[in-house]
Structures are given as C-alpha cells and as structure tokens.
Design an enzyme around this catalytic site. Structure first.
Site, short mmCIF file in Angstrom:
data_model
loop_
_atom_site.label_atom_id
_atom_site.label_comp_id
_atom_site.label_asym_id
_atom_site.label_seq_id
_atom_site.Cartn_x
_atom_site.Cartn_y
_atom_site.Cartn_z
N GLU A 1 -33.45 75.60 20.45
CA GLU A 1 -32.49 74.81 19.06
C GLU A 1 -31.37 75.08 19.32
OE1 GLU A 1 -34.53 75.92 15.12
OE2 GLU A 1 -35.61 77.42 16.61
N ARG B 1 -42.93 87.75 24.57
CA ARG B 1 -41.61 87.40 24.57
C ARG B 1 -40.92 88.48 25.38
NH1 ARG B 1 -39.08 86.78 18.85
NH2 ARG B 1 -37.18 86.27 20.08
N LYS C 1 -31.12 85.63 17.54
CA LYS C 1 -30.18 84.69 17.29
C LYS C 1 -29.37 84.96 16.24
CE LYS C 1 -30.94 80.47 20.02
NZ LYS C 1 -31.08 79.12 19.79
#
Length: 581
Positions: A47, A274, A284
C-alpha cells in the site's frame, strides 16, 4: 588510490539462491505436480501509504525469489485504495527500494486503481446475486452488531433490502449523493460465523477524497479485502503470499474470488510469519508517528528500520538479502536479534569495504625527532582480505592526529598504548614510536602528545626484528587531512520489545541513539571520493561509499548531507561482532 564503492541500482543483482526448501516451496511443488497451476506467478502488493521497512524486504525477496526459482513471473502492484493516506512520493520510494534489493518486475507494474471500474462491476454482480447489500448503520453500530468471539452477531435491519433498492443506493453512492460514513456496501455472508471477518464484511465505503492517480473520478473506494484478492485473480497470480495476520482473512479471500465471474483460475493464499527484530517497531503507523512528531529526521533517518534508512546508514542490499535468506521462512512468529542483522552487514563489509584511517576524538601527536617541514609517503592496502582492491598512499610528517584514548598520562593495568616511557607502539604502515611526554593547557587537559620515532622501522617494523609490546595505532597527517562530521548511531529503542503489550513505544526511545562528532580527522583522499559522489543524480537510491575506519568501525558517506565541502559519515556498524553464532 581510494576507489568509489557505490553502485547504481542496475548493478545490484540477486546473487543468492535458497538451498533447502521451505514449506511454501513444498506447497508450490505439490500444486505444480497435481496440475493446479502450470506456472508460478507471484506479486509484492504494498500500500503506498509509507516507506518500506526491512519487514517488507522479507516479502519482496520471498515473492521475487520464488518466481525466479520456478521460472515464473513477478508483479509489483500498488494496492492504492485509501486516497487519504497514499501519495506519489511513496510509490516512487517503493519502486526505488524494490529495485535496490534486486527485484525485477520488468513491465508488470500494476495498481489496484487500474481495476476500479472492474471492481465496481463485480460489486454490482454480488448485489444482483443477493450476496451484497447497502447498509445505513454507522461504523460504531456495525462494530456493535458484529458480536464477539463468544457471541454471534446480529443482522443489520437493512440486510434484507431488495436487489433493486441496493443497486439504486449503490449507484447513488458512486454518483456522490451521500456524505462520508452514511452508507457502506457489505457482503451478505453469515453473521453467526465463528470467524468475525466473515460476519458481513464491508466491501465499499464512501470517501470524498482526491486519489493520487484517479483524481476525483471516484468518491467510493473498495476495501482492501475485496480489492486484494480480485486484483490477484485479474493478474493471474497463482500464489498469494502474505503474513500470518491475514490467515483469518483467507476464507473471505476465497469467498470473494469464488463468487464473482473472473476468467482466471483462483489464486491460493499462503501465510508465513512476518519478520520481527528486537529494539525495533515495524508498524507503518508508528513509524509515521516518529516522522510526523519529528522524533527522527525523516523516513530515511539511519536509525529507522526503513529500507531507505538502512541504506543511508550503509546497509547493503546483499547484506539484507543474506539476512532474509538465513532467517528463513517460518509458520510461527519469531523475533530475530538486531545483532544478527549487524552480523550480516559486518560480514559483507569486511570483504568489500576499503580501509582508511580516521581519528574521531583527535589529539595532536608530535614526533619531536622528525624534521620540521619534512614529509614522506607510505603505501597501505585498501583491503587485506582482497588484494585486487589495490592500495593507496598516505603522507607522514612531524605533526599527526591520534585518538585521545590512545594516550594516558597515568596508564591503567594492561594498557598497551602510549604513555610516558611506555612500550614502543606501531603507527599503522609508518614507524615505531615511543612516548616521551605530553603538553597540557592551563586547565590540565592534554593538548599534545610527544614521542620519538625509530628511523630504522619504516613501514612499522624494526630493522633489527625486535618484538614490539605496544599496540598498533591509527593516525592521520595533521598537515594533509580533512575535517569531517561523524554520526554515531545506536538502536532507536533501548527496550528490546518496544512494541510489547502495555507499553507506549515512545517511552522506549533511546536518548543516546545518535551522537554527532565534529572536527574528526580523515585522510585527504576522501575529498576525491566525495566529489565523485556529488555527481551522482539519485544519491538516495544507491549505497554511498563505505569504508572501514581502522580500529573503529564501518562508516559510509551520508547520502543526503555529505559533500566535498562538508564531509559527513554515518557509522554503519562497529567492528566487534556481538552476535552469538
């Protein structure tokens, strides 16, 4: 001569292949053997709402590496469905980072916004099938109606609107007839599902905001869960690899692609753990907060885990690829020591970085029996581990700079450096010296160290072969050196788990994560490297020249602030490897 060590993006290539199979490769092998797919097509779908961090590097390298290994295809797709947080700046930085790591998407760069019209058609298709409806509940009411893990949800009072009414309302939503938040489009699945994600998830919301690519054409935008799977399907992605938090979203992924008419086979979602690194946050949102509150100098602050920040600190693409390869791909969450990341960088730079001498805390050293005004030249190797990197020359004279810590007026036990009437020490590549005293100012601070040299020890070895008990010291010629600013970086967070429960990550910031040293002394040859670096157009997209400052650590020229007129170096990593192998 000292050579330039920076390379443009196109010279960075993927050099390491995974030797043993991970669980994803096992599943791919099975799919290919059973004829589920006849090729492998992966994608990296960021994104564009922030800069990439090292956690994204794991996903980039996994997706690109698998496509390369199986002779398949790799896409770069921007999932740009939230116009309020996305910017072209982020798109450009993502391209730069993926390319820097070695990822090559060729001509396959896509955007979810490319599919907005098609996605809208699929939404209408679901409405006509009675599998989607327009809901007037507020966001708070939708959360309340959803229920809990132990209690089923309640159906919205608008759930059983007719197909005709839903189509009319949805088309009016698109036409801009309603303000933000008044209505949403939801999938009609199962409000009693044990998986909360499947309890009539939102597919579209109203958002009157300008999109960085489509402008003001749209005022309704599809949700990520609806967009992501359909974009995969439209692009012919075979294996949609994502992190573990999307495991509970997999049933919705499958439901969406199974209930619309797309002339492609259905992608398969596979989840992996992850990347987690101690002393770091990977959110983020939290990284953006650090930037917006000016707790760091920007997204590329060398203390940040962003790829541009790591690059500015001197991390190489090869070191990050080696790091990601070695930690492997797991099904369960784990946290890796930051020291292992440093180990991978140190290992790479040891083989590639050229050696030079720099004095960070200088004090003058005067060789009292060396003639005033005389100078001579010595040749030193650029890298003792790789003779092909050649040599460069340094000058020597009566006045030198050495590290302040290399002299003690009153030595401590086992101190093997300079002190009055102490042992002989080697000046790297030059002569043997013995300290004879020092000069102090009115406050008693040492301003000058005095010594005598042995003229018969040129090159640092005595002609008579006697053993030297003192240390080998680095130095620079006081009459032929340059001033430099040196920035010493440490972990941004002092707490190993700043993202832990019941913690405010801002309370875990390390107040000593940056120390700036002015008036450091470096070899004059550095100005030539800096001049060459000044001519590079996109300095932020490549690695700056990196060196080993002898006895001190690995340092790179700062890719933003370093110029030939103002040398600035960032410490990449220390010489000492603390990681337990």
């Amino acid at each position: 001569m000292i050579k330039n060590s920076f390379k443009p993006e196109e010279e960075q290539v993927m050099e390491n292949e995974v030797v043993s199979k991970n669980f994803i490769e096992t599943e791919i092998d099975k799919d290919l053997a059973e004829g589920v797919y006849d090729t492998v097509h992966t994608r990296f779908p960021p994104e564009p709402n922030g800069y990439l961090h090292i956690g994204h590097a794991k996903s980039i390298l996994l997706n690109y590496g698998l496509a390369k290994k199986y002779g398949g295809k790799f896409n770069l797709r921007f999932d740009d469905t939230n116009p309020t947080k996305e910017e072209t700046e982020y798109v450009e930085s993502i391209r730069e980072d993926v390319r820097w790591l070695g990822g090559d998407w060729q001509d396959r760069e896509f955007y979810a916004s490319n599919y907005f019209e098609k996605l809208y058609e699929y939404a209408e298709q679901l409405i006509k099938m009675g599998k989607a409806y327009v809901d007037d509940l507020s966001a708070e009411e939708i959360r309340e109606y959803r229920g809990t893990l132990t209690e089923p949800g309640r159906e919205s009072p608008y759930r059983n609107r007719s197909v005709e009414e839903n189509l009319d309302l949805f088309r009016r939503m698109r036409a801009g007839a309603f303000p933000d938040g008044v209505r949403v489009l939801r999938a009609k699945i199962d409000m009693a599902s044990p998986n909360l994600v499947m309890r009539d998830p939102t597919l579209y919301r109203i958002r009157h905001a300008e999109h960085h690519r489509t402008g003001n054409v749209w005022c309704i935008y599809p949700m990520y869960d609806f967009t992501h799977c359909l974009s995969d399907s439209l692009e012919g992605i075979t294996h949609s690899l994502c992190s573990l938090e999307y495991e509970i979203h997999r049933p919705l992924y499958d439901w969406v692609v199974s209930n619309v008419s797309i002339p492609y086979y259905k992608p398969r979602q596979i989840e992996f753990a992850r990347l987690g690194i101690d002393h770091t946050v990977m959110s983020k949102r939290k990284l953006r907060q650090l930037v917006e509150e000016k707790l760091v100098s920007g997204w590329d602050d060398p203390r940040m885990p962003t790829l541009c920040g790591l690059r500015r600190r001197g991390y190489t693409a090869r070191s990050i690829r080696n790091f990601c390869e070695r930690i492997g791909v797991a099904k369960s969450p784990n946290t890796v020591e930051y020291g292992f990341l440093e180990h991978c960088l140190r290992e790479d730079l040891n083989a590639t970085a050229q050696r030079t001498m720099a004095v960070l805390h200088p004090v003058k050293l005067t060789v009292t029996n060396y003639p005033e005004g005389q100078s001579e030249t010595f040749t030193v190797e650029n890298n003792p581990t790789d003779p092909t990197q050649g040599t460069h020359e340094i000058t020597f004279g009566r006045h030198l700079w050495i590290e302040t810590e290399d002299f003690l007026e009153m030595p401590i036990p086992k101190y093997k450096r300079l002190y009055p009437d102490g042992p002989e020490c080697r000046l790297k590549g030059a002569y043997l010296i013995r300290c004879t005293g020092c000069v102090k100012d009115e406050n008693g601070h040492v301003t000058e160290v005095l010594c005598e040299y042995d003229p018969n020890s040129r090159g640092g070895d005595p002609a008579d072969g006697r053993k030297v008990k003192g240390a080998t010291l680095h130095w620079v010629d006081a009459d032929n050196c340059l001033d430099a600013e040196v920035r010493l970086y440490d972990n941004l967070f002092s707490d190993p788990q700043p993202d832990g429960p019941d913690k405010n990550f801002l309370d875990c910031l390390n107040p000593d994560s940056l120390m700036v040293l002015e008036g450091c002394k470096v070899e004059r040859a550095m100005v030539d490297v800096a001049r060459d670096f000044d001519r590079v157009e996109n300095r932020t997209g490549i690695n700056a020249p990196t060196f080993q400052f002898m006895r001190t650590g690995y340092f790179c020229m700062d890719n933003r602030d370093c110029t030939a007129d103002h040398l600035v170096f960032n410490r990449s990593v220390s010489l000492k490897d603390s990681f337990k192998k």
